[in-house]
Design an enzyme around this catalytic site. Structure first.
Site, PDB file in Angstrom:
ATOM      1  N   GLU A  40      -5.292  -1.907   4.958  1.00 60.44           N
ATOM      2  CA  GLU A  40      -4.916  -2.596   6.189  1.00 60.44           C
ATOM      3  C   GLU A  40      -6.107  -3.298   6.852  1.00 60.44           C
ATOM      4  O   GLU A  40      -5.942  -3.941   7.888  1.00 60.44           O
ATOM      5  CB  GLU A  40      -4.310  -1.589   7.183  1.00 60.44           C
TER       6      GLU A  40
ATOM      7  N   LYS B 158      -6.997  22.792   9.619  1.00 60.51           N
ATOM      8  CA  LYS B 158      -7.295  23.451  10.888  1.00 60.51           C
ATOM      9  C   LYS B 158      -7.042  24.942  10.716  1.00 60.51           C
ATOM     10  O   LYS B 158      -5.914  25.365  10.468  1.00 60.51           O
ATOM     11  CB  LYS B 158      -6.422  22.885  12.008  1.00 60.51           C
TER      12      LYS B 158
ATOM     13  N   THR C 165       0.843  -1.184   0.000  1.00 54.57           N
ATOM     14  CA  THR C 165       0.000   0.000   0.000  1.00 54.57           C
ATOM     15  C   THR C 165       0.881   1.238   0.000  1.00 54.57           C
ATOM     16  O   THR C 165       1.903   1.284   0.675  1.00 54.57           O
ATOM     17  CB  THR C 165      -0.968   0.016   1.204  1.00 54.57           C
TER      18      THR C 165
ATOM     19  N   TRP D  89     -11.627  22.880  13.057  1.00 58.32           N
ATOM     20  CA  TRP D  89     -11.354  21.806  12.100  1.00 58.32           C
ATOM     21  C   TRP D  89     -12.350  21.928  10.956  1.00 58.32           C
ATOM     22  O   TRP D  89     -13.558  21.975  11.181  1.00 58.32           O
ATOM     23  CB  TRP D  89     -11.542  20.439  12.746  1.00 58.32           C
TER      24      TRP D  89
HETATM   25  P1  AMP Z   1      -6.589   2.370   0.580  1.00 60.00           P
HETATM   26  O1  AMP Z   1      -5.824   1.726   1.641  1.00 60.00           O
HETATM   27  O2  AMP Z   1      -5.766   2.800  -0.596  1.00 60.00           O
HETATM   28  O3  AMP Z   1      -7.740   1.546   0.127  1.00 60.00           O
HETATM   29  O4  AMP Z   1      -7.191   3.716   1.176  1.00 60.00           O
HETATM   30  C1  AMP Z   1      -8.011   3.691   2.296  1.00 60.00           C
HETATM   31  C2  AMP Z   1      -8.457   5.080   2.631  1.00 60.00           C
HETATM   32  O5  AMP Z   1      -9.398   5.579   1.658  1.00 60.00           O
HETATM   33  C3  AMP Z   1      -9.208   5.158   3.934  1.00 60.00           C
HETATM   34  O6  AMP Z   1      -8.355   5.161   5.049  1.00 60.00           O
HETATM   35  C4  AMP Z   1      -9.980   6.461   3.762  1.00 60.00           C
HETATM   36  O7  AMP Z   1      -9.165   7.584   4.018  1.00 60.00           O
HETATM   37  C5  AMP Z   1     -10.321   6.448   2.286  1.00 60.00           C
HETATM   38  N1  AMP Z   1     -11.696   5.947   2.101  1.00 60.00           N
HETATM   39  C6  AMP Z   1     -12.090   4.713   1.785  1.00 60.00           C
HETATM   40  N2  AMP Z   1     -13.427   4.629   1.731  1.00 60.00           N
HETATM   41  C7  AMP Z   1     -13.916   5.863   2.050  1.00 60.00           C
HETATM   42  C8  AMP Z   1     -15.216   6.432   2.209  1.00 60.00           C
HETATM   43  N3  AMP Z   1     -16.333   5.739   1.995  1.00 60.00           N
HETATM   44  N4  AMP Z   1     -15.301   7.739   2.570  1.00 60.00           N
HETATM   45  C9  AMP Z   1     -14.191   8.470   2.788  1.00 60.00           C
HETATM   46  N5  AMP Z   1     -12.942   7.994   2.656  1.00 60.00           N
HETATM   47  C10 AMP Z   1     -12.801   6.701   2.300  1.00 60.00           C
END
Ligand code: AMP
Length: 534
Positions: A322, A424, A175, A429
């Site tokens: 993760e 911020k 990742t 926030w």
């Molecule tokens: P990844 O590990 O590349 O799949 O990225 C995961 C990240 O994508 C999460 O920790 C979030 O920050 C973002 N993410 C995934 N699903 C959503 C969602 N439904 N709304 C907002 N952010 C999301």
């Protein structure tokens, strides 16, 4: 003490990936798996091919404990690898082909595969980086009509997939979600089995045609290297669904397959859905039976409105590399656009909290934000070969998502930001996702991101980075967007600090390897540009 002493011949079925095939190989033998425009297999053939692939890999020296990399588009071959490789006791390393050559080389050297199955389109890339391999790796070039079929066809279909410890690693991928070098994440058979059951229960336990069920025709629109195509290929195969694999994503083929194969269920990041909706053929295809889960990023309101106007049933879901990845999904039976776009309810077995920095729960009042932390039987135990990052991930006994959000009274989660993306300003926030959502609905905005710009007086100030829709006047769009945001401030929905000082128009917003907004790149490129100009 053993309550009932087990009989000598009792079989204690470990949770292994091979078990996902048991039912469909008995009752779905004639069901089809379609790949691209010209490959159709029945589940009976698919199962035989899994055996052939395992025998072929075995002849190439692959056995329990070895690692096999795959670089392919979303094809039936990849699905066969999803099963055959871990079922042999080897580890499937799904290589992200959208990373830079240097990053791909890093992930290969770190993951140490013994053999890599490479689609012919990626062979020039392999030729470029092969001199940097730190060990001998067998490369098997494959592709449509070349390599793979010849490679597996001579092998017998019978392979006695062994039982072994369910905690044995099944998959490995990298990742790049956070800063620094790509990090390796691995899942065991047990985790993938439980995740598959979690997906089927979490997305399937809805009335009627809502959700993911046996009547669906499934097509992934998430690359299979991205968190196992979010785990749905395992779930669809377990359910014995008709499945359609679109190969390299091209909107015209995707639309053609939706129409010709009757696809009813897909999942993707917003960028991929936008790409399909932008295609001129889109208006010629009936999309009213298509259910799409948007994950990997928040679901922008503008995309939702556009998709729903075409009859698509769109819902949000949430997870991360993760977390295998399923954590939450919006109420799939709701037709209310507000509810469909919510980050949603935790899946079964997901213990989700929103906490303060000292791990105290915030009130479930739809307003107080904190970090989302989780426990579930399918979370990554850490990063491969990176103890420090693993400890940080699991600090306090919960997996830290790095996401900020709040919980509503009914238990539904709303992600408002990434910890590192929150803005911020003046002690307040500001939710970058909320700002983006509001701006995305303004006429003339094609895509938009909100980032924070360091400011000596206010700490940070929000900046919008946007791509204009064709033939839009930037001054007019800027005025509209600011008025729209101001109207949310006037109604009390947004803090007055949320009104951005700057809106920058760019030709295209930078994206990550899986098609998400790359705010890290935006902060670097765009803010340095801003600083030079000011
Ligand atoms: P990844 O590990 O590349 O799949 O990225 C995961 C990240 O994508 C999460 O920790 C979030 O920050 C973002 N993410 C995934 N699903 C959503 C969602 N439904 N709304 C907002 N952010 C999301």
């Amino acid at each position: 003490m053993t309550f009932i002493p087990p009989p000598d011949q009792e079989h204690h079925s470990p949770l292994l990936i091979k078990q996902l095939l048991i039912r469909s190989s008995l009752v779905s033998t004639k069901q089809e798996i379609i790949s691209g425009s010209d490959t159709r297999l029945t589940y009976a053939e698919f199962n035989a091919r899994i055996g052939r692939l395992a025998n072929t890999l075995s002849s190439a020296g692959i056995c329990e404990g070895k690692r096999v990399g795959v670089m392919d588009w979303d094809t039936h071959r990849y699905l066969e690898c999803f099963f055959a490789i871990p079922m042999m006791g080897a580890v499937l390393h799904t290589i992200n082909v959208r990373l830079s050559p240097k990053q791909i080389l890093y992930t290969i050297n770190h993951g140490q595969p013994d053999l890599i199955i490479v689609h012919q389109e990626f062979m020039p890339l392999i030729d470029e980086i092969q001199s940097g391999f730190e060990r001998d790796i067998t490369i098997i070039p494959i592709g449509d009509g070349v390599g793979y079929e010849d490679w597996v066809s001579g092998a017998t279909a019978n392979y006695d997939f062994p039982d072994f410890d369910e905690n044995q690693p099944a998959t490995l991928f990298y990742t790049t979600g956070t800063t620094g070098k790509p990090k390796g994440v691995s899942y065991s058979h047990r985790q993938l089995l439980l995740h598959t059951l979690g997906v089927v229960a979490g997305f399937g336990a809805y009335p009627g045609n809502s959700g993911f069920h046996r009547g669906d025709v499934y097509m992934p629109l998430t690359p299979l290297f991205h968190v196992h195509g979010w785990g749905f290929p395992y779930a669809a195969t377990m359910l014995g669904l008709r499945q359609v694999y679109p190969g390299r994503y091209s909107p015209d083929l995707i639309l053609k397959l939706i129409a010709s194969e009757g696809v009813t269920f897909s999942h993707c990041v917003p960028t991929i859905l936008s790409m399909v909706l932008d295609h001129p053929d889109c208006t010629q295809v009936d999309l009213s039976q298509w259910k799409v889960i948007i994950g990997g990023s928040a679901l922008p309101r503008s995309l939702q409105d556009r998709a729903e106007a075409m009859g698509i049933s769109l819902h949000a879901a949430y997870g991360m590399s993760e977390t295998c990845p399923f954590l939450t999904v919006a109420d799939l039976s709701s037709s209310d656009p507000e509810i469909r776009a919510q980050t949603g309810f935790p899946g079964p077995l997901v213990d989700l909290r929103v906490v303060t920095p000292d791990m105290r729960d915030v009130p479930h009042d739809a307003a107080t934000t904190g970090e989302v932390v989780v426990r579930a039987p399918w979370l990554a135990q850490g990063y491969f070969g990176n103890l420090e990052a693993s400890d940080a991930l699991w600090s306090g006994g919960y997996l830290h998502t790095g996401d900020v959000g709040y919980i509503r009274e009914n238990g539904s989660l709303q992600i408002t930001d990434r910890l590192k993306d929150v803005i911020k300003t003046g002690g307040e926030w500001i939710s970058s996702l909320e700002l983006e959502n509001i701006a995305s609905t303004c006429i003339g905005i094609k895509e938009v991101a909100a980032i924070g710009r360091p400011d000596t007086k206010w700490g940070e100030r929000p900046v919008l980075v946007a791509q204009l829709a064709e033939d839009s006047d930037p001054d007019l769009v800027r005025k509209n967007v600011l008025e729209e945001i101001q109207s949310h401030v006037d109604s009390g929905a947004l803090s007055k600090w949320a009104v951005p000082d700057t809106i920058i128009f760019v030709n295209q917003l930078p994206k990550t390897s899986v098609g998400k907004l790359d705010k890290k790149a935006m902060r670097q490129d765009i803010l340095s540009r801003l600083n030079t100009n000011t």
